[in-house]
Scaffold this active site. Structure first.
Site, PDB file in Angstrom:
ATOM      1  N   CYS A  67      24.515  24.436   6.449  1.00 25.32           N
ATOM      2  CA  CYS A  67      23.912  23.119   6.659  1.00 25.32           C
ATOM      3  C   CYS A  67      24.593  22.469   7.854  1.00 25.32           C
ATOM      4  CB  CYS A  67      24.080  22.257   5.419  1.00 25.32           C
ATOM      5  SG  CYS A  67      25.819  21.913   5.015  1.00 25.32           S
ATOM      6  N   HIS A  73      34.783  18.352   2.761  1.00 31.67           N
ATOM      7  CA  HIS A  73      34.537  17.723   1.467  1.00 31.67           C
ATOM      8  C   HIS A  73      35.020  16.275   1.396  1.00 31.67           C
ATOM      9  CE1 HIS A  73      35.286  22.108   0.960  1.00 31.67           C
ATOM     10  NE2 HIS A  73      34.107  22.015   0.379  1.00 31.67           N
ATOM     11  N   CYS A 131      31.953  15.781   5.988  1.00 29.17           N
ATOM     12  CA  CYS A 131      30.514  15.741   6.237  1.00 29.17           C
ATOM     13  C   CYS A 131      30.054  14.286   6.307  1.00 29.17           C
ATOM     14  CB  CYS A 131      29.777  16.463   5.113  1.00 29.17           C
ATOM     15  SG  CYS A 131      27.972  16.294   5.218  1.00 29.17           S
ATOM     16  N   GLU A 151      35.357  16.990  -3.289  1.00 30.05           N
ATOM     17  CA  GLU A 151      34.534  15.835  -2.906  1.00 30.05           C
ATOM     18  C   GLU A 151      34.721  14.676  -3.891  1.00 30.05           C
ATOM     19  OE1 GLU A 151      29.863  14.530  -2.496  1.00 30.05           O
ATOM     20  OE2 GLU A 151      30.365  16.639  -2.148  1.00 30.05           O
ATOM     21  N   CYS A 175      22.662  15.722  -1.041  1.00 38.06           N
ATOM     22  CA  CYS A 175      22.323  15.902   0.368  1.00 38.06           C
ATOM     23  C   CYS A 175      21.053  16.722   0.535  1.00 38.06           C
ATOM     24  CB  CYS A 175      23.494  16.519   1.123  1.00 38.06           C
ATOM     25  SG  CYS A 175      23.640  18.302   0.966  1.00 38.06           S
ATOM     26  N   SER A 211      30.230  24.380  -5.052  1.00 43.90           N
ATOM     27  CA  SER A 211      29.360  23.693  -5.996  1.00 43.90           C
ATOM     28  C   SER A 211      27.892  23.955  -5.700  1.00 43.90           C
ATOM     29  CB  SER A 211      29.637  22.188  -5.967  1.00 43.90           C
ATOM     30  OG  SER A 211      28.753  21.487  -6.821  1.00 43.90           O
ATOM     31  N   ASN A 212      27.502  23.835  -4.428  1.00 44.49           N
ATOM     32  CA  ASN A 212      26.072  23.978  -4.132  1.00 44.49           C
ATOM     33  C   ASN A 212      25.596  25.409  -4.376  1.00 44.49           C
ATOM     34  OD1 ASN A 212      25.324  25.394  -1.309  1.00 44.49           O
ATOM     35  ND2 ASN A 212      27.332  24.440  -1.116  1.00 44.49           N
TER      36      ASN A 212
END
Length: 321
Positions: A25, A87, A109, A139, A208, A237-238
């Site tokens: 990303c 993070h 980010c 995060e 996001c 996590s994602n």
């Protein structure tokens, strides 16, 4: 004809559907580029607090270029630059770097930074924050570190909402981690609204765009496949959420970091396989998995249709001036 060719080669035919969008990303690309540019500008070593992103391949490549990864700023020697991970970090971390006179670059980010700013505004407005996230994730730790102790309460599940105790139910707001399951988070938010009707929602979606898009991409292909491979780190996590999305839709899924981790016995001989990659996984790892699959199957490949994301984030001025 494909079946006959496969039999002649001793390979089983399989169709691979590659999810899109997938992989890096904009926030991950920016964070990695910050480390690369810091190495170009300052020379090695450049220190990085925590993994810049959750991907071993990326971290190992940056190590080979001269990046040194540490757990805390206290491990950074005097006189060398330090980069903070994508993070986000608690406010105490840059404060410690400033106190020591260290040059630092913040690779947080921008979408995480947006959540940090929202948290600060809500606290200034006198609201208590309910934060939806996973305990111990960097995060979450970074976001909690933006506000005074006790000003924010973590919830991870709908069950947590049912037992939640807050100082003033009429003066609440909620925020979320950016890399959560879209469906799970919607259920938790609904539970919060039901129990605390006055709770204030964020101005925009905190999860996001990349997390949402990659989960939607998995949902789009799982009806067509029998097994799903997700490239990503176990602490990403994602990436974990992508495997969960496939499983929830009834398709067995496995998270792998590299092609060598494919469990061939588990994979079996499906007619159709799905493949995606978390937001911290580079495309080279996708190519590696495709190559490994092509050695075991007579493989045909298809990339799912998608609208390109096209989002980019600005780099720190001190690295591009």
């Amino acid at each position: 004809m494909a079946y006959m060719a496969a039999m002649l080669e001793g390979l089983t035919p399989a169709h691979l559907i590659i999810a899109a969008p997938r992989g890096f990303c904009a926030g991950v690309e920016r964070a990695i580029r910050i480390v690369e540019l810091a190495l170009e500008r300052y020379g090695a070593p450049v220190y990085v607090r925590h993994e810049i992103v959750h991907n071993k391949y990326v971290v190992d490549r940056l190590k080979a270029m001269g990046a040194v990864f540490v757990k805390e700023v206290s491990e950074v020697p005097d006189g060398v630059p330090v980069v903070f991970s994508a993070h986000g970090v608690p406010k105490t971390v840059p404060a410690e770097a400033r106190d020591r006179g260290l040059d630092y670059l913040d690779a947080t980010c921008p979408l995480v930074s947006k959540v940090h700013r929202q948290a600060q505004r809500l606290i200034e407005a006198g609201r208590h924050i309910v934060f939806i996230g996973h305990a111990g994730h960097p995060e979450v730790i970074g976001t909690f570190g933006q506000v005074p102790a006790g000003a924010m309460t973590l919830v991870e599940t709908e069950e947590d909402v049912a037992t939640l105790s807050v100082p003033d139910p009429e003066n609440l707001a909620f925020l979320t981690q950016t890399t959560l399951s879209v469906d799970d988070t919607a259920a938790i938010v609904a539970a919060l609204h039901e129990r605390f009707p006055a709770i204030k929602a964020p101005r925009g979606e905190d999860i996001c765009y990349a997390t949402s898009n990659r989960q939607a991409a998995v949902k789009a292909i799982v009806p067509k496949v029998e097994k799903m491979l997700v490239i990503g780190a176990p602490n990403s996590s994602n990436s974990l959420r992508l495997a969960e999305v496939a499983e929830r839709e009834g398709v067995p899924a496995r998270l792998i970091q590299r092609a060598v981790e494919i469990d061939w016995e588990w994979l079996g001989k499906p007619k159709a396989i799905g493949l995606t990659a978390g937001a911290s996984a580079p495309e080279v790892l996708v190519d590696e998995v495709i190559e490994a699959l092509s050695e075991r199957f007579l493989l045909t490949t298809e990339e799912a249709e998608h609208v390109p994301e096209g989002l980019t984030f600005k780099l720190p001025r001190e690295l591009v001036a």
